[in-house]
Design a protein around this motif. Structure first.
Motif, short mmCIF file in Angstrom:
data_model
loop_
_atom_site.label_atom_id
_atom_site.label_comp_id
_atom_site.label_asym_id
_atom_site.label_seq_id
_atom_site.Cartn_x
_atom_site.Cartn_y
_atom_site.Cartn_z
N MET A 1 0.24 -0.42 1.75
CA MET A 1 1.65 -1.20 1.10
C MET A 1 0.63 -2.88 0.36
SD MET A 1 4.27 -1.56 0.70
CE MET A 1 5.28 0.18 1.12
N ASN A 2 -0.30 -3.33 1.38
CA ASN A 2 -0.48 -5.04 0.79
C ASN A 2 -1.47 -4.54 -0.34
OD1 ASN A 2 0.40 -5.90 2.90
ND2 ASN A 2 -1.37 -5.76 4.39
N ARG A 3 -1.53 -3.39 -0.51
CA ARG A 3 -2.96 -3.63 -1.82
C ARG A 3 -1.84 -3.23 -3.13
NH1 ARG A 3 -7.90 0.65 -2.09
NH2 ARG A 3 -8.13 -0.99 -0.40
N ASN A 4 -0.78 -2.63 -2.50
CA ASN A 4 0.47 -2.31 -3.97
C ASN A 4 0.70 -3.61 -4.21
OD1 ASN A 4 -0.08 0.77 -4.46
ND2 ASN A 4 0.96 0.98 -2.86
N LEU A 5 1.25 -4.64 -2.83
CA LEU A 5 1.77 -5.54 -3.41
C LEU A 5 0.90 -6.80 -4.34
CD1 LEU A 5 3.71 -6.15 -0.30
CD2 LEU A 5 4.96 -5.62 -2.41
N THR A 6 -0.56 -6.83 -3.71
CA THR A 6 -1.39 -7.60 -4.25
C THR A 6 -1.33 -7.03 -6.29
OG1 THR A 6 -2.42 -7.47 -2.71
CG2 THR A 6 -3.84 -8.73 -4.16
N MET A 7 -1.71 -5.72 -6.35
CA MET A 7 -1.63 -5.22 -7.80
C MET A 7 -0.43 -5.58 -8.61
SD MET A 7 -3.70 -4.51 -10.42
CE MET A 7 -4.65 -3.95 -9.26
N LYS A 8 0.61 -5.69 -7.61
CA LYS A 8 2.13 -5.69 -8.28
C LYS A 8 1.84 -7.08 -8.80
CE LYS A 8 6.79 -5.32 -8.01
NZ LYS A 8 8.17 -4.65 -6.65
N GLN A 9 1.57 -7.79 -7.98
CA GLN A 9 1.91 -9.55 -8.35
C GLN A 9 0.77 -9.80 -9.23
OE1 GLN A 9 3.62 -11.25 -6.92
NE2 GLN A 9 2.85 -13.42 -8.46
N TYR A 10 -0.74 -9.52 -9.71
CA TYR A 10 -1.57 -9.41 -10.01
C TYR A 10 -0.79 -9.45 -11.67
CZ TYR A 10 -6.32 -9.12 -12.77
OH TYR A 10 -6.30 -9.15 -13.60
N MET A 11 -0.45 -8.00 -12.18
CA MET A 11 0.07 -7.85 -13.14
C MET A 11 1.54 -8.85 -13.69
SD MET A 11 0.70 -2.93 -12.81
CE MET A 11 0.93 -3.44 -14.23
N LYS A 12 1.85 -8.77 -12.36
CA LYS A 12 3.49 -9.89 -12.92
C LYS A 12 3.00 -11.48 -13.42
CE LYS A 12 6.88 -12.50 -10.72
NZ LYS A 12 7.72 -12.36 -9.60
N ASP A 13 1.29 -11.90 -12.46
CA ASP A 13 1.10 -12.67 -13.18
C ASP A 13 0.47 -12.86 -14.21
OD1 ASP A 13 1.95 -14.13 -10.16
OD2 ASP A 13 0.06 -13.82 -9.45
N ASN A 14 -0.08 -11.90 -14.41
CA ASN A 14 -0.27 -11.75 -15.97
C ASN A 14 0.31 -11.15 -16.87
OD1 ASN A 14 -3.67 -12.39 -15.34
ND2 ASN A 14 -2.81 -11.10 -13.71
N LEU A 15 1.32 -10.63 -16.81
CA LEU A 15 1.82 -9.74 -17.45
C LEU A 15 2.08 -11.04 -18.97
CD1 LEU A 15 5.18 -8.32 -18.12
CD2 LEU A 15 6.36 -9.65 -17.36
N PRO A 16 1.65 -12.20 -19.33
CA PRO A 16 1.85 -12.36 -21.06
C PRO A 16 0.52 -11.96 -21.37
CG PRO A 16 2.15 -14.32 -19.54
CD PRO A 16 2.53 -13.04 -19.10
N LEU A 17 -0.26 -11.98 -20.39
CA LEU A 17 -1.80 -11.42 -21.39
C LEU A 17 -1.09 -9.34 -21.62
CD1 LEU A 17 -4.19 -13.04 -19.09
CD2 LEU A 17 -3.66 -13.48 -21.33
#
Length: 214
Positions: free
Chosen positions: A1-17
């Motif tokens: 679950m934490n890993r999924n949340l981390t990846m989701k956050q990573y994609m959110k943080d890098n959405l402009p890229l």
């Protein structure tokens, strides 16, 4: 679950890229499709001859070495993301990552544009079985690697050049882990291209041979 949340956050943080590289790739596809119209009559004739010869060979039952096709496809995909990974390690490599994404779009756009332009719906059918399946995996994997590379390169600019602070180990490991994970997806794409696509091409080729009658 934490890993999924981390990846989701990573994609959110890098959405402009993600948006930026996706738009750049689409522009490359459009550019590649337009390039088909710039081909000279001699170039079109030569490409048509090679394509027709390829269709006839498949239709006559000549076996394609699936293992060799897989090896070549996997090698090409891995070289592509290895270049992206290397470019991401240096600040000057940042624009080169964008060039690779654009070129990938051009290659796909040119291939599909040529097939459709020469054979209409039959060309589209061939593209759907020979080009599209593996690229449904390859394109997201390459774009994901590109975002990871750009994100790491921007991190280097911010924390190593501007402020000279921050731990580089954790971002580097995350960057490398993402690249390796995408390599696993590209392995699946190469298997699809080397084995599944061969059977699909044999299925549609009888409909295409008539377009290139001897």
């Amino acid at each position: 679950m934490n890993r999924n949340l981390t990846m989701k956050q990573y994609m959110k943080d890098n959405l402009p890229l993600f948006i930026f590289v996706s738009v750049l790739f689409v522009i490359g596809v459009v550019f590649g499709a337009v390039m088909v119209n710039a081909l000279s009559l001699e170039q079109r004739t030569e490409m048509t001859r090679h394509l027709g010869s390829f269709f006839h060979e498949i239709n006559e039952g000549i076996e394609i070495d699936s293992q060799q096709s897989f090896s070549q496809a996997f090698g090409m995909h891995m070289k592509w993301i290895l270049l992206i990974w290397l470019f991401g390690l240096s600040i000057i490599g940042l624009p080169l990552i964008l060039v690779l994404d654009f070129l990938k779009g051009v290659l796909i756009g040119f291939t599909v544009g040529y097939l459709v332009g020469q054979m209409s719906w039959k060309g589209m059918l061939f593209a759907l079985v020979a080009v599209v399946p593996q690229n449904l995996i390859v394109i997201p994997a390459i774009l994901f690697c590109s975002v990871a590379a750009m994100s790491f390169s921007l991190y280097m600019i911010k924390h190593r050049i501007m402020s000279r602070s921050g731990n580089i180990y954790q971002p580097f490991m995350r960057y490398t882990t993402i690249t390796l994970a995408m390599g696993g997806f590209l392995l699946a794409a190469a298997l699809l291209e080397g084995y599944f696509s061969q059977y699909m091409m044999k299925w549609v080729t009888p409909m295409l041979v008539g377009v290139y009658g001897e």
